[in-house]
Every structure is written in C-alpha cells, then in structure tokens.
Design an enzyme around this catalytic site. Structure first.
Site, PDB file in Angstrom:
ATOM      1  N   ASN A   1       0.862  -1.183   0.000  1.00  0.00           N
ATOM      2  CA  ASN A   1       0.000   0.000   0.000  1.00  0.00           C
ATOM      3  C   ASN A   1       0.898   1.233   0.000  1.00  0.00           C
ATOM      4  OD1 ASN A   1      -2.527  -1.337   0.092  1.00  0.00           O
ATOM      5  ND2 ASN A   1      -2.249  -1.725   2.281  1.00  0.00           N
TER       6      ASN A   1
ATOM      7  N   HIS B   1       6.521  -2.009   3.764  1.00  0.00           N
ATOM      8  CA  HIS B   1       6.138  -3.362   4.161  1.00  0.00           C
ATOM      9  C   HIS B   1       5.326  -4.008   3.055  1.00  0.00           C
ATOM     10  CE1 HIS B   1       3.232  -0.428   5.742  1.00  0.00           C
ATOM     11  NE2 HIS B   1       2.285  -1.316   5.451  1.00  0.00           N
TER      12      HIS B   1
HETATM   13  P1  AMP Z   1      -0.712  -0.592   5.709  1.00  0.00           P
HETATM   14  O1  AMP Z   1      -2.162  -0.255   5.840  1.00  0.00           O
HETATM   15  O2  AMP Z   1      -0.346  -1.198   4.402  1.00  0.00           O
HETATM   16  O3  AMP Z   1       0.166   0.556   6.107  1.00  0.00           O
HETATM   17  O4  AMP Z   1      -0.469  -1.772   6.727  1.00  0.00           O
HETATM   18  C1  AMP Z   1      -0.011  -1.613   8.026  1.00  0.00           C
HETATM   19  C2  AMP Z   1      -0.297  -2.908   8.720  1.00  0.00           C
HETATM   20  O5  AMP Z   1       0.491  -2.960   9.880  1.00  0.00           O
HETATM   21  C3  AMP Z   1      -1.746  -3.102   9.137  1.00  0.00           C
HETATM   22  O6  AMP Z   1      -2.272  -4.257   8.512  1.00  0.00           O
HETATM   23  C4  AMP Z   1      -1.655  -3.232  10.658  1.00  0.00           C
HETATM   24  O7  AMP Z   1      -2.564  -4.181  11.154  1.00  0.00           O
HETATM   25  C5  AMP Z   1      -0.221  -3.666  10.850  1.00  0.00           C
HETATM   26  N1  AMP Z   1       0.376  -3.315  12.119  1.00  0.00           N
HETATM   27  C6  AMP Z   1       0.394  -2.088  12.724  1.00  0.00           C
HETATM   28  N2  AMP Z   1       1.083  -2.142  13.866  1.00  0.00           N
HETATM   29  C7  AMP Z   1       1.523  -3.426  13.997  1.00  0.00           C
HETATM   30  C8  AMP Z   1       2.301  -4.111  14.968  1.00  0.00           C
HETATM   31  N3  AMP Z   1       2.788  -3.499  16.061  1.00  0.00           N
HETATM   32  N4  AMP Z   1       2.544  -5.426  14.776  1.00  0.00           N
HETATM   33  C9  AMP Z   1       2.071  -6.067  13.686  1.00  0.00           C
HETATM   34  N5  AMP Z   1       1.354  -5.475  12.722  1.00  0.00           N
HETATM   35  C10 AMP Z   1       1.064  -4.170  12.889  1.00  0.00           C
END
Ligand code: AMP
Length: 117
Positions: free
Chosen positions: A90, A103
């Site tokens: 994203n 990510h």
């Molecule tokens: P995005 O929307 O592509 O920026 O994805 C960010 C992702 O990070 C989301 O799916 C969240 O659920 C995940 N996320 C945020 N904080 C954490 C964390 N501490 N550990 C694992 N996943 C996380």
C-alpha cells in the site's frame, strides 16, 4: 531522522517492541500482522528504514529481491504456495497506507476478490 527513531517497524526489527516473528533474512524481517485480514497475513519489511515504495531507488534492488525471496519462503512454510497468495504494497493515503516503513503484505489461506475494495 526523527521519524525513524519513532518508527514502529524499526522498533520491531530491533526487538524493542514485541511481534510474532515468522522469518528473517539478510535484509528483511517478517512478522504476523496484528490485525490479520486473511488466515495467513504476514508483513515483510526491510531491516533498513525506507518510507514506502515511492522512495525506492537504484540502491534497493538487493533489498527488494531479498523481500520477495523471503515471501516465497514464507508462502512455502505457511502452506499457501500451491493454493496461491497475494503480495501487496500500500502506498499513500488512497491505498490506506498507515505505517511509514515499507512493508509487503503476504496474504493467503482464502480466496481473495479482485479488484480489491
Ligand atoms: P498498511 O495499511 O499497508 O500501512 O499496513 C499496516 C499494517 O500494519 C496493518 O495491517 C496493521 O494491522 C499492521 N500493524 C500495525 N502495527 C503493527 C504491529 N505493532 N505489529 C504487527 N502489525 C502491525
């Protein structure tokens, strides 16, 4: 630099905040998403901070190859390599990007709609 110091995924890579590690490689680290949207939902991040896919440059080829190879290894170990899986970056607000550290989502274990919502 200040946003790197505050970066949640840099802290996960450093082991300063907890995560459920799935795999690790020379340049990448993989852990389970806190709010999974599929039976398999793993995030693959570069160990070195990069904000997002827009920031990638000529120097990042080895990092990207490493991330994709780790994703394939995870797809194998998670048992979704044959059924299929989705890799998602994203980028920016319209895509819903919420964490400013590159990510790649590795999603699988169910049939996914296309186009995404
Ligand atoms: P995005 O929307 O592509 O920026 O994805 C960010 C992702 O990070 C989301 O799916 C969240 O659920 C995940 N996320 C945020 N904080 C954490 C964390 N501490 N550990 C694992 N996943 C996380």
């Amino acid at each position: 630099l200040s946003d790197r110091a505050d970066c949640i995924f840099c802290k996960i890579v450093a082991g300063e905040i907890p995560s459920t590690e799935v795999a690790s490689s020379e340049f990448s680290h993989a852990f389970r998403d806190l709010n999974p949207v599929a039976p398999v939902h793993v995030l693959v991040v570069p160990k070195a901070h990069v904000r997002d896919a827009t920031e990638l440059g000529d120097d990042h080829g080895a990092t990207l190859a490493d991330m994709l190879q780790l994703a394939r290894s995870i797809a194998t170990s998670e048992g979704i390599i044959d059924g299929g899986y989705r890799l998602v970056f994203n980028v920016g607000d319209d895509a819903g990007n919420s964490v400013p550290h590159l990510h790649m989502h590795v999603l699988g274990g169910r049939v996914m709609a296309w186009p995404p919502g």
